[in-house]
Scaffold this motif. Sequence first.
Motif, PDB file in Angstrom:
ATOM      1  N   VAL A   3       1.137  -1.057   0.216  1.00 18.53           N
ATOM      2  CA  VAL A   3       0.137  -0.051   0.020  1.00 18.53           C
ATOM      3  C   VAL A   3       0.697   0.926   0.448  1.00 18.53           C
ATOM      4  CG1 VAL A   3      -1.639   0.839   1.331  1.00 18.53           C
ATOM      5  CG2 VAL A   3      -1.952  -1.186   1.364  1.00 18.53           C
ATOM      6  N   CYS A   4       1.959   1.034   1.104  1.00 16.40           N
ATOM      7  CA  CYS A   4       1.942   2.648   0.788  1.00 16.40           C
ATOM      8  C   CYS A   4       4.477   2.231   0.587  1.00 16.40           C
ATOM      9  CB  CYS A   4       2.945   2.968   2.460  1.00 16.40           C
ATOM     10  SG  CYS A   4       3.971   3.885   2.626  1.00 16.40           S
ATOM     11  N   VAL A   5       4.242   2.357  -0.583  1.00 15.01           N
ATOM     12  CA  VAL A   5       5.677   1.864  -1.190  1.00 15.01           C
ATOM     13  C   VAL A   5       6.515   2.956  -1.075  1.00 15.01           C
ATOM     14  CG1 VAL A   5       6.717   2.328  -3.587  1.00 15.01           C
ATOM     15  CG2 VAL A   5       4.572   1.829  -3.615  1.00 15.01           C
ATOM     16  N   CYS A   6       6.788   3.997  -0.138  1.00 11.84           N
ATOM     17  CA  CYS A   6       7.559   4.919   0.121  1.00 11.84           C
ATOM     18  C   CYS A   6       8.477   3.804   1.711  1.00 11.84           C
ATOM     19  CB  CYS A   6       6.768   5.757   0.965  1.00 11.84           C
ATOM     20  SG  CYS A   6       7.205   6.839  -0.673  1.00 11.84           S
ATOM     21  N   ILE A  33       4.277   4.343   8.523  1.00  9.74           N
ATOM     22  CA  ILE A  33       3.121   4.004   7.755  1.00  9.74           C
ATOM     23  C   ILE A  33       2.695   5.701   6.980  1.00  9.74           C
ATOM     24  CG2 ILE A  33       1.308   3.020   6.731  1.00  9.74           C
ATOM     25  CD1 ILE A  33       1.271   1.187   9.298  1.00  9.74           C
ATOM     26  N   GLY A  34       2.557   5.459   5.671  1.00  6.32           N
ATOM     27  CA  GLY A  34       3.178   7.172   5.228  1.00  6.32           C
ATOM     28  C   GLY A  34       3.798   8.019   5.457  1.00  6.32           C
ATOM     29  N   GLY A  35       3.559   9.440   5.048  1.00  6.90           N
ATOM     30  CA  GLY A  35       4.582  10.283   5.387  1.00  6.90           C
ATOM     31  C   GLY A  35       5.663  10.928   4.652  1.00  6.90           C
ATOM     32  N   ASP A  36       5.284  10.426   3.757  1.00  8.53           N
ATOM     33  CA  ASP A  36       6.557  10.273   2.598  1.00  8.53           C
ATOM     34  C   ASP A  36       6.176  11.368   1.853  1.00  8.53           C
ATOM     35  OD1 ASP A  36       9.001  10.733   2.024  1.00  8.53           O
ATOM     36  OD2 ASP A  36       9.912   8.829   1.414  1.00  8.53           O
ATOM     37  N   CYS A  37       5.856  10.202   0.570  1.00 11.64           N
ATOM     38  CA  CYS A  37       5.776  11.313  -0.306  1.00 11.64           C
ATOM     39  C   CYS A  37       4.161  11.549  -0.605  1.00 11.64           C
ATOM     40  CB  CYS A  37       5.568  10.484  -1.953  1.00 11.64           C
ATOM     41  SG  CYS A  37       4.735   9.078  -2.144  1.00 11.64           S
ATOM     42  N   ARG A  38       3.231  10.541   0.176  1.00  8.01           N
ATOM     43  CA  ARG A  38       1.650  11.061   0.480  1.00  8.01           C
ATOM     44  C   ARG A  38       1.419  10.352  -0.720  1.00  8.01           C
ATOM     45  NH1 ARG A  38       1.729  13.101   5.897  1.00  8.01           N
ATOM     46  NH2 ARG A  38       2.712  14.631   5.976  1.00  8.01           N
ATOM     47  N   GLY A  39       1.405   9.681  -1.908  1.00  7.56           N
ATOM     48  CA  GLY A  39       1.031   8.783  -2.795  1.00  7.56           C
ATOM     49  C   GLY A  39       0.057   8.367  -2.291  1.00  7.56           C
ATOM     50  N   CYS A  40      -0.691   7.394  -1.001  1.00  6.41           N
ATOM     51  CA  CYS A  40      -1.100   6.551  -0.589  1.00  6.41           C
ATOM     52  C   CYS A  40      -2.005   6.935   0.428  1.00  6.41           C
ATOM     53  CB  CYS A  40      -0.198   5.003   0.313  1.00  6.41           C
ATOM     54  SG  CYS A  40       0.694   6.308   1.816  1.00  6.41           S
TER      55      CYS A  40
HETATM   56  S1  FES Z   1       3.816   5.600  -0.627  1.00  3.65           S
HETATM   57 FE1  FES Z   1       3.168   5.789   1.198  1.00  3.65          FE
HETATM   58  S2  FES Z   1       4.433   7.635   2.122  1.00  3.65           S
HETATM   59 FE2  FES Z   1       4.948   7.522  -0.170  1.00  3.65          FE
END
Ligand code: FES
Length: 72
Positions: A3-6, A33-40
């Motif tokens: 779900v979260c690639v980053c 979980i999340g918080g980086d690119c925010r794409g998820c």
């Molecule tokens: S894909 Fe989850 S923060 Fe980038």
Amino acid sequence: MIVCVCRGVSDREVRRAVAAGAACLETLERCGIGGDCRGCESMLRDMIVDIAGEENACRTCCAIEESALATA
Ligand code: FES
């Protein structure tokens, strides 16, 4: 499924975190979980509503709108 690639986090890990009480994007971020690119974020919001339920979904930091809840 990732779900979260980053952060390399799977849907199972997200489900486990939300079921344990992390029904909020900020809390998930503190869990890694999340918080980086925010794409998820969109998928995380949907998962929070699905797993925690509308009544427990965060309406502040997650910006979950009433209209989004209505479609869940
Ligand atoms: S894909 Fe989850 S923060 Fe980038």
